[in-house]
Design an enzyme around this catalytic site. Structure first.
Site, short mmCIF file in Angstrom:
data_model
loop_
_atom_site.label_atom_id
_atom_site.label_comp_id
_atom_site.label_asym_id
_atom_site.label_seq_id
_atom_site.Cartn_x
_atom_site.Cartn_y
_atom_site.Cartn_z
CG ASN A 51 -2.24 26.17 20.66
OD1 ASN A 51 -1.37 27.01 20.96
ND2 ASN A 51 -3.25 26.46 19.87
CE1 TYR A 52 0.60 29.40 19.19
CE2 TYR A 52 2.59 30.23 20.21
CZ TYR A 52 1.31 30.44 19.75
OH TYR A 52 0.75 31.69 19.83
CB ALA A 53 2.73 24.75 15.48
N GLY A 62 2.71 21.50 21.92
CA GLY A 62 3.73 21.30 22.94
C GLY A 62 5.15 21.32 22.41
#
Length: 326
Positions: A51-53, A62
């Site tokens: 989930n970054y960022a 991604g």
């Protein structure tokens, strides 16, 4: 650089490079330069998440894994590094937070997420795979089974829990032990030299699981468990006047600990940030700090702490600062 050994025998550098901002706040060329320098200096473990960022202006989640994957391919470096990534906090609805629509930790979510992470990273294996945040809507048994299956298939090396209550970690580990299957052997929480008040809620949309004395005792008692610390430098608050401390650190013990930190730094000719990292890495239990940087210069400061040793007297001075009986 000092080394640590994970439960499966994998050796990692005592300092972990955090890749959260790669591909969003940190452009690809800078990220490549940071990664090159980290490996050149003997660093081996890199931490990211699916989930970054997503919360940044140009982020969807991604981006960090994708940049890391392109660097791995360009440098042919997959066998030189240990990849740490996470599942559970990627929103499934654009424009919402992980609290509102996070993917969670169901068996299906974990299978789908690991496939996406492997694709972005350009690899067939994630060395350390984390449950990013707790998901109490899913039975522990289901999450434990999904992670254990990934280890048994060889897709994942070891698994860990981030932002988890300690009792939940132990319950999950007990479930895995009872089945004779792989369980959590890594624990990642917010941890630094300053001690937070536990009665103050974090001011942003995150779960800040803080390390306390009970956490340290637990890790000491579990020979296969490693403790990792995110935000060890409190987002620059130790060294930058424009980065104020969070409200949780506004209490009478903080000034004394900051003063001790500055005294030790002056005595040994190090920066305050370097003393914080050395204190974490050389403690009992030793902690693996996950350090995020935005430049090679910042990385070099952190790297200089990797072999910095604090003698018993200096460590005691730091340990007792701010104590009522100190």
């Amino acid at each position: 650089m000092r080394q640590r050994t994970l439960a499966d025998g994998t050796t990692v550098s005592a300092l972990c490079l955090g890749a959260m901002w790669f591909g969003t706040r940190t452009d690809e060329a800078t990220a490549f330069a940071i990664l090159d320098r980290f490996v050149e200096a003997g660093g081996s473990v890199i931490d990211t998440a699916d989930n970054y960022a997503f919360w940044t202006e140009n982020g969807a989640g991604g981006e960090s894994e994708a940049v890391l994957g392109r660097w791995l391919a360009d440098r042919g470096a997959r066998d030189q590094v240990v990849i740490s990534s996470k599942v559970g906090a990627q929103p499934t609805v654009p424009g919402t937070s992980w609290r509102e629509s996070g993917e969670g930790l169901s068996a299906g979510a974990i299978r789908s997420a690991v496939e996406g992470s492997l694709r972005r990273l350009g690899t067939d294996r994630i060395d350390v795979y984390w449950a990013h945040v707790e998901d109490r809507t899913v039975p522990i048994e289901e999450t434990v089974d999904a992670f254990a299956s990934l280890v048994e298939q060889g897709t994942v090396g070891v698994v860990g829990a981030s932002n988890y209550a300690l009792w939940k970690v132990e319950r999950a580990r007990a479930t895995a032990r009872g089945q004779g299957r792989p369980g959590y052997t890594c624990l990642q929480l917010r941890h630094s030299y300053l001690r937070p008040r536990l009665d103050v809620t974090a001011p942003d949309d995150h779960v800040f699981g803080n390390v306390d004395a009970e956490t340290l005792d637990y890790v000491r008692s579990e020979p296969d468990m490693s403790l990792w610390a995110y935000s060890p430098l409190l987002s620059g608050a130790y060294a930058r006047p424009d980065r104020p401390l969070l409200p949780a650190y506004d209490h009478p013990g903080t000034p004394a600990r900051l003063a001790a930190l500055r005294e030790v730094a002056d005595k040994i000719g190090a920066t305050v940030n370097q003393v914080v990292l050395a204190w974490l890495m050389g403690g009992d239990p030793p902690v693996i700090p996950v350090v995020g940087v935005s430049s090679v210069e910042q990385l070099d400061e952190a790297l200089a702490a990797a072999d910095l040793e604090l003698d018993e007297e200096l460590r005691r001075h730091l340990d007792i600062a701010g104590d009522l009986d100190g």
